[in-house]
Design an enzyme around this catalytic site. Sequence first.
Site, PDB file in Angstrom:
ATOM      1  N   GLY A   7       0.830  -1.203   0.000  1.00 56.02           N
ATOM      2  CA  GLY A   7       0.000   0.000   0.000  1.00 56.02           C
ATOM      3  C   GLY A   7       0.856   1.241   0.000  1.00 56.02           C
ATOM      4  O   GLY A   7       1.388   1.642   1.033  1.00 56.02           O
ATOM      5  N   LEU A   8       1.001   1.857  -1.187  1.00 53.61           N
ATOM      6  CA  LEU A   8       1.938   2.977  -1.336  1.00 53.61           C
ATOM      7  C   LEU A   8       1.218   4.250  -1.776  1.00 53.61           C
ATOM      8  O   LEU A   8       1.611   4.931  -2.716  1.00 53.61           O
ATOM      9  CB  LEU A   8       3.037   2.611  -2.348  1.00 53.61           C
ATOM     10  CG  LEU A   8       3.818   1.331  -2.022  1.00 53.61           C
ATOM     11  CD1 LEU A   8       4.803   1.011  -3.142  1.00 53.61           C
ATOM     12  CD2 LEU A   8       4.550   1.463  -0.686  1.00 53.61           C
ATOM     13  N   MET A  11       0.232   8.209   2.349  1.00 52.09           N
ATOM     14  CA  MET A  11       0.815   7.861   3.651  1.00 52.09           C
ATOM     15  C   MET A  11       1.856   6.763   3.502  1.00 52.09           C
ATOM     16  O   MET A  11       2.988   6.880   3.979  1.00 52.09           O
ATOM     17  CB  MET A  11      -0.293   7.401   4.602  1.00 52.09           C
ATOM     18  CG  MET A  11      -1.166   8.504   5.126  1.00 52.09           C
ATOM     19  SD  MET A  11      -0.488   9.342   6.579  1.00 52.09           S
ATOM     20  CE  MET A  11      -0.852   8.152   7.877  1.00 52.09           C
ATOM     21  N   SER A 121      -1.167   8.346  12.841  1.00 56.03           N
ATOM     22  CA  SER A 121      -1.515   9.750  12.656  1.00 56.03           C
ATOM     23  C   SER A 121      -0.271  10.531  12.250  1.00 56.03           C
ATOM     24  O   SER A 121       0.820  10.275  12.754  1.00 56.03           O
ATOM     25  CB  SER A 121      -2.098  10.338  13.944  1.00 56.03           C
ATOM     26  OG  SER A 121      -2.471  11.689  13.757  1.00 56.03           O
ATOM     27  N   GLY A 123      -0.380  12.194   8.776  1.00 59.64           N
ATOM     28  CA  GLY A 123      -0.704  12.710   7.455  1.00 59.64           C
ATOM     29  C   GLY A 123       0.514  12.864   6.558  1.00 59.64           C
ATOM     30  O   GLY A 123       1.507  12.146   6.692  1.00 59.64           O
ATOM     31  N   LYS A 171      -7.091   5.098  18.058  1.00 57.30           N
ATOM     32  CA  LYS A 171      -7.011   5.981  16.887  1.00 57.30           C
ATOM     33  C   LYS A 171      -8.394   6.498  16.507  1.00 57.30           C
ATOM     34  O   LYS A 171      -8.543   7.650  16.070  1.00 57.30           O
ATOM     35  CB  LYS A 171      -6.387   5.227  15.706  1.00 57.30           C
ATOM     36  CG  LYS A 171      -6.303   6.038  14.408  1.00 57.30           C
ATOM     37  CD  LYS A 171      -5.514   7.338  14.575  1.00 57.30           C
ATOM     38  CE  LYS A 171      -5.063   7.954  13.264  1.00 57.30           C
ATOM     39  NZ  LYS A 171      -6.074   8.138  12.251  1.00 57.30           N
ATOM     40  N   HIS A 174      -9.106   9.254  18.856  1.00 57.65           N
ATOM     41  CA  HIS A 174      -8.213  10.343  18.434  1.00 57.65           C
ATOM     42  C   HIS A 174      -8.854  11.140  17.306  1.00 57.65           C
ATOM     43  O   HIS A 174      -8.892  12.377  17.314  1.00 57.65           O
ATOM     44  CB  HIS A 174      -6.874   9.741  17.997  1.00 57.65           C
ATOM     45  CG  HIS A 174      -5.981  10.648  17.210  1.00 57.65           C
ATOM     46  ND1 HIS A 174      -6.187  10.947  15.874  1.00 57.65           N
ATOM     47  CD2 HIS A 174      -4.840  11.313  17.555  1.00 57.65           C
ATOM     48  CE1 HIS A 174      -5.240  11.746  15.444  1.00 57.65           C
ATOM     49  NE2 HIS A 174      -4.416  11.987  16.442  1.00 57.65           N
ATOM     50  N   ASN A 175      -9.386  10.443  16.310  1.00 60.80           N
ATOM     51  CA  ASN A 175      -9.973  11.125  15.171  1.00 60.80           C
ATOM     52  C   ASN A 175     -11.297  11.805  15.528  1.00 60.80           C
ATOM     53  O   ASN A 175     -11.639  12.846  14.977  1.00 60.80           O
ATOM     54  CB  ASN A 175     -10.176  10.149  14.011  1.00 60.80           C
ATOM     55  CG  ASN A 175      -8.884   9.866  13.276  1.00 60.80           C
ATOM     56  OD1 ASN A 175      -7.797   9.978  13.856  1.00 60.80           O
ATOM     57  ND2 ASN A 175      -8.968   9.493  12.022  1.00 60.80           N
ATOM     58  N   GLU A 178     -10.304  14.961  16.994  1.00 61.35           N
ATOM     59  CA  GLU A 178      -9.863  15.809  15.886  1.00 61.35           C
ATOM     60  C   GLU A 178     -11.057  16.484  15.210  1.00 61.35           C
ATOM     61  O   GLU A 178     -11.004  17.672  14.875  1.00 61.35           O
ATOM     62  CB  GLU A 178      -9.100  14.944  14.881  1.00 61.35           C
ATOM     63  CG  GLU A 178      -8.618  15.644  13.640  1.00 61.35           C
ATOM     64  CD  GLU A 178      -8.015  14.642  12.664  1.00 61.35           C
ATOM     65  OE1 GLU A 178      -8.610  14.436  11.581  1.00 61.35           O
ATOM     66  OE2 GLU A 178      -6.967  14.054  13.000  1.00 61.35           O
ATOM     67  N   TYR A 179     -12.155  15.736  15.017  1.00 60.91           N
ATOM     68  CA  TYR A 179     -13.364  16.319  14.420  1.00 60.91           C
ATOM     69  C   TYR A 179     -13.816  17.534  15.227  1.00 60.91           C
ATOM     70  O   TYR A 179     -14.134  18.588  14.679  1.00 60.91           O
ATOM     71  CB  TYR A 179     -14.496  15.289  14.416  1.00 60.91           C
ATOM     72  CG  TYR A 179     -14.518  14.315  13.261  1.00 60.91           C
ATOM     73  CD1 TYR A 179     -13.366  13.674  12.827  1.00 60.91           C
ATOM     74  CD2 TYR A 179     -15.709  14.004  12.623  1.00 60.91           C
ATOM     75  CE1 TYR A 179     -13.403  12.758  11.792  1.00 60.91           C
ATOM     76  CE2 TYR A 179     -15.755  13.092  11.587  1.00 60.91           C
ATOM     77  CZ  TYR A 179     -14.601  12.466  11.176  1.00 60.91           C
ATOM     78  OH  TYR A 179     -14.634  11.562  10.149  1.00 60.91           O
ATOM     79  N   ARG A 269     -20.527  18.170   9.157  1.00 57.23           N
ATOM     80  CA  ARG A 269     -19.952  17.691   7.898  1.00 57.23           C
ATOM     81  C   ARG A 269     -21.046  17.174   6.963  1.00 57.23           C
ATOM     82  O   ARG A 269     -21.004  17.412   5.754  1.00 57.23           O
ATOM     83  CB  ARG A 269     -18.920  16.597   8.164  1.00 57.23           C
ATOM     84  CG  ARG A 269     -17.694  17.094   8.902  1.00 57.23           C
ATOM     85  CD  ARG A 269     -16.584  16.064   8.932  1.00 57.23           C
ATOM     86  NE  ARG A 269     -15.435  16.545   9.691  1.00 57.23           N
ATOM     87  CZ  ARG A 269     -14.229  16.025   9.626  1.00 57.23           C
ATOM     88  NH1 ARG A 269     -14.001  14.979   8.852  1.00 57.23           N
ATOM     89  NH2 ARG A 269     -13.238  16.512  10.348  1.00 57.23           N
TER      90      ARG A 269
END
Length: 300
Positions: A7-8, A11, A121, A123, A171, A174-175, A178-179, A269
């Site tokens: 997976g490239l 990230m 995390s 980015g 995570k 965490h997100n 973040e929202y 959102r």
Amino acid sequence: MRIGFIGLGKMGFNMVQRLLNHNHEVVVWNIDPKPVAELEKIGAIGSASVKELTEKLPEKKIIWLMVPSGKPVDENLDVLLDLLSTDDIIIDGGNSNWKHTQVRAEKAAEKGIYFLDCGTSGGVWGLQNGYCLMYGGNKPAVDFAAPVFESLAPANGHVYCGSSGAGHFVKMVHNGIEYGMMQSYAEGFEILEKAPFGIDLHKVSDAWQYGSVIRSWLLELAVNAFKDDPKLEKLEDYVQDSGEGRWTIQAAIDLDVPVPVITASLFSRFQSRQTESFAMKVLAALRNQFGGHAVKTKNQ
């Protein structure tokens, strides 16, 4: 340490570079071969298939998956389980649902393979600054993979969270946080933008980075955004979500935890994606019905 990496995307590509910069040997594969060729130029070992990737790894293998959550994880897992051996390690570094992670870990365990979950995390800035890593799963397997975590993360930027699913759970929360933080900044800057003072949002956001109690990396990114486009005129007011906010709210419901800020930020959102709001039409109609308040019709 030699590690396989599948997976490239934005990230994954940068994570491989960081591993190479820390003197790891990285065997890479991607469904699109272009990133493989690019990484080979800077020292990665390319593969034309997942099978070839596994053949280029040592006896005890570590393979990092950095693919979108859901079906892509399961597809790669199914292929890998037929190619790997007892005590090999698969690390899911994407934003998978923690409940799905637990199911996958049980499936891998049936073949004696360890499936670790690692919330990641950082980015597009992670290559330079490092990635904050939150991981869970079998502790001896985690300890074996420690050199990989230590190279990807900045000092003190990685944490073992517990048994299978714990890393992705942390995570997820965490997100969700973040929202809420992003929504708070967004609302505050809209008030400033509409104020009658002609406030320079770039200068204000930059000043807030020095000594202010609301200074943060997210605010630093706002500084960058306002510098490039002071009124954000190049952007549409459309905001997507990738699922973690929804999962956080569901977990809060399951655990009887009130999360009004995170919930409101997710619904905001949703609202950003509406070209026309039926709910607002209902409000206008009701005000007109009970109070005779004026309404705007489409031909006005």
